[in-house]
Design an enzyme around this catalytic site. Structure first.
Site, mmCIF file in Angstrom:
data_model
loop_
_atom_site.group_PDB
_atom_site.id
_atom_site.type_symbol
_atom_site.label_atom_id
_atom_site.label_comp_id
_atom_site.label_asym_id
_atom_site.label_seq_id
_atom_site.Cartn_x
_atom_site.Cartn_y
_atom_site.Cartn_z
ATOM 1 N N ARG A 35 0.806 -1.223 0.000
ATOM 2 C CA ARG A 35 0.000 0.000 0.000
ATOM 3 C C ARG A 35 0.840 1.275 0.000
ATOM 4 O O ARG A 35 0.524 2.236 -0.695
ATOM 5 C CB ARG A 35 -0.933 0.002 1.205
ATOM 6 C CG ARG A 35 -2.047 -0.993 1.025
ATOM 7 C CD ARG A 35 -2.968 -1.063 2.219
ATOM 8 N NE ARG A 35 -4.077 -1.945 1.907
ATOM 9 C CZ ARG A 35 -5.004 -2.309 2.757
ATOM 10 N NH1 ARG A 35 -4.963 -1.878 3.999
ATOM 11 N NH2 ARG A 35 -5.976 -3.102 2.389
ATOM 12 N N GLU A 47 -7.878 -0.905 16.586
ATOM 13 C CA GLU A 47 -7.084 0.068 15.818
ATOM 14 C C GLU A 47 -6.520 1.176 16.696
ATOM 15 O O GLU A 47 -5.502 1.781 16.357
ATOM 16 C CB GLU A 47 -7.960 0.647 14.695
ATOM 17 C CG GLU A 47 -7.173 1.517 13.726
ATOM 18 C CD GLU A 47 -7.961 1.925 12.482
ATOM 19 O OE1 GLU A 47 -8.937 1.228 12.127
ATOM 20 O OE2 GLU A 47 -7.594 2.937 11.873
#
Ligand SMILES: Cc1cc2nc3c(=O)[nH]c(=O)nc-3n(C[C@H](O)[C@H](O)[C@H](O)COP(=O)(O)OP(=O)(O)OC[C@H]3O[C@@H](n4cnc5c(N)ncnc54)[C@H](O)[C@@H]3O)c2cc1C
Length: 578
Positions: free
Chosen positions: A290, A378
């Protein structure tokens, strides 16, 4: 005075009901605790989990031989030298067990020949990513956990409850203060242990895949309570977020499953393949990590070779209509409703803020530096280092959630009754009760949009010292504009001259509390990015283009006198610009 405050006592308070929070709640009750699960939105529907569409990484080894050590090797390689290997190992080791438990709860992982099917994803050395069906993995994960909780009498749920601050007593977290968005009422919760599971911060950026609840509340709560964050400069931009043509009712990161299955060619505005210029030849496959793909697209646009809307083309024109339909059935119909025929035209894609690698400092038991406070999902920093592998985020939410719930229940079992001292709740309750009409007629929605533009333009995928300094000045100006006290649009407050807080669904007031957190977190991201004088993973500095060995270090942020103080930058060697 607590008469106007709803007060609650619980063993374990879980803040946030994504995969991490729901798994934590379930696990805490297995440890014998009573749980209050609070979310600023609808339970199980407010954050990233329910929006995630693709895959979940775990070394099940059912189709292809695999072992969690292989998964760890790939995670650490993707993390560009910055993974907290204790947390990364926990993620990879416990992942398969959580996936199997979710299977037993009926999540419905896709199967081939009776085995849980696994697909290949960039950065993984073998097929390792499980899924439910295309576009449906996150909703299924979320629904499964919601159903598992529904049968559980020890979990009490409180939706529309926005937590504003943690409460600390003698350096220990003893609960939290918030307000009920539906009524405006202040709420104080006493808890023997608190699990922070508030998700990420990508709402800070203009183009994002986030929900409105992902402005980074948990990071701000942690800092104000006195604990530290690490690696805050590492924001992951998903490289191929949908850009054009207009696409209604579909997720902007939906092109990832297409690329897993069908490859797809990334082309610049001149219809040339370009990733080889940036060190990787995709050749129609999907192999580029990414961070590198984001860099390649942004650079191509800057060089004047972007697609018309400022991104790159993603083409599936090499696929037949039958192949597309076989792979994506009903999605092809939904694309057709949007006027998109992939056999005839490419779509335009561009990087979009998607995930945050940094976050709350936690140990292998998910304990933070503050006794009584645990973190999961997260919001935790470090497991993925400077760049996250596809599929690792939901695994992280499940694994860390389960571990945090277990640890929180253990702590709750060790301590007696936990009350809240009036003195320790005063500042947060004052803020929650405050609220005068805004004489300056500030437009909070516009302020959020301005902050998102600052972050996208100055603290985006490619950074420089000049841009970051400009961002910090602009953030400071916005903070001054916001002021220290919330304002409201409520007439009741106006009539009483203020001081009564807000009313039902006072969204301007919600924006004020959001901006309070977003501005602090944005500042922390920009300051950490300014100090990191190198490029690594998702943090790319155009004025420091190389990765430097002395920067293989975590930066740690805490508040000192109300301002972020960052430590960890290498002092022995001078970083040099290139
Ligand atoms: C569109 C999209 C697609 C994705 N696809 C994938 C994928 O295919 N695979 C993968 O591994 N990962 C994927 N991710 C990333 C992954 O979904 C997340 O990292 C993960 O779900 C986070 O789970 P969580 O429980 O930590 O947080 P979340 O699911 O974000 O939940 C956090 C919750 O906290 C609540 N909250 C926040 N602040 C407060 C507050 N102050 N008071 C009370 N409640 C609060 C929110 O309302 C929310 O419900 C995707 C992310 C997005 C956005």
């Amino acid at each position: 005075m607590l008469e106007d405050v709803t007060t609650v006592e619980t063993d374990v308070l879980v803040i946030g009901s994504g995969a991490a929070g729901m798994y934590a709640a379930i696990e805490a009750t297995r440890g014998g605790a009573r749980v209050l699960l609070a979310d600023r939105s609808l339970i199980g529907r407010g954050g990233a989990t329910v929006m995630a569409q693709m895959t979940v990484a775990a070394a099940l080894g059912e189709e292809t031989p695999d072992d969690w050590h292989h998964h760890l090797n790939d995670t650490v390689a993707a993390g560009r030298g910055l993974c907290d290997e204790t947390l990364a190992a926990l993620l990879c080791h416990d992942g398969p067990d959580c996936i199997r438990e979710m299977d037993a709860w009926g999540v419905g992982w896709a199967r081939k020949d009776g085995h849980i099917a696994a697909t290949m994803a960039p950065g993984h050395d073998r097929p390792r990513c499980v899924y439910v069906d295309f576009l449906n993995t996150g909703p299924a994960v979320s629904k499964t956990l919601r159903i598992a909780m529904a049968r559980n009498q020890a979990i009490h749920k409180a939706g529309d409850l926005c937590i504003v601050d943690l409460v600390t007593t003698d350096g220990e977290v003893t609960g939290a203060v918030g307000w009920h968005v539906g009524s405006g009422a202040p709420v104080a919760i006493a808890a023997k242990a608190t699990v922070l599971a508030t998700g990420g911060l990508t709402r800070l950026f203009r183009r994002n895949s986030a929900s409105a609840n992902m402005g980074g509340d948990g990071y701000a709560l942690t800092l104000r309570a006195g604990a530290s964050l690490i690696d805050m400069e590492f924001v992951q931009f998903f490289p191929i977020g949908h850009l054009a043509p207009r696409l209604v009712g579909m997720d902007p990161i939906m092109w990832d499953p297409f690329r897993y299955k069908l490859g797809g060619r990334l082309l610049n505005g001149r219809m040339e393949e370009f990733t080889s210029r940036y060190g990787s030849d995709e050749d129609g496959k999907y192999v580029l990590a990414r961070d590198l793909a984001t860099y390649a697209i942004v650079k191509e646009v800057e060089a004047g070779r972007g697609s018309p809307h400022g991104g790159a083309y993603l083409s599936f024109e090499h696929c037949t209509a039958a192949a597309l339909r076989a792979a994506f059935g009903p999605v092809i119909d939904r694309l057709a409703q949007n006027g998109i025929d992939l056999t005839k035209t490419p779509v335009e894609v561009a990087p979009i803020a998607h995930y945050h690698m940094g976050g709350v400092t936690a140990d292998a038991g998910m304990a933070t530096e503050l006794p009584g406070l645990f973190a999961a999902g997260e919001v935790v920093g470090g497991a993925n280092g400077a760049n996250r592998l596809s599929g690792n985020a939901i695994t992280e939410a499940l694994v860390f959630g389960r571990r945090a719930g277990r640890s929180a229940a253990a702590r709750a079992g060790q301590i007696g009754r936990q009350g809240l001292r009036l003195h320790d709740t005063r500042a947060a309750l004052d803020l929650v009760r405050a609220g005068a009409p805004d004489r300056d007629r500030r437009n909070t929605a516009d302020m959020i949009a301005r902050l998102q533009a600052i972050m996208a333009d100055q603290v985006g995928p490619l950074r420089t010292e000049a841009k970051l300094r400009r961002a910090l000045a602009d953030i400071a100006a916005l903070s001054a504009e916001l002021g220290e006290r919330p304002f409201t649009r409520c007439l009741t407050s106006s009539a009483s001259g203020g001081g009564k807080g807000g009313g039902a669904f006072d969204l301007e007031r919600l924006d004020w509390f959001d901006l309070r957190n977003m501005l602090l977190v944005a500042r922390v991201v920009a300051e950490a990015a300014l100090l990191r004088a190198e490029s690594r993973g998702a943090h790319q500095r155009e004025d420091f283009a190389t990765t430097l060995p002395q920067w293989r270090a975590h930066q740690r942020v805490r508040l000192a006198g109300g301002n972020p103080s960052i430590s960890g930058a290498p002092v022995a060697e001078e970083a040099t610009a290139s």
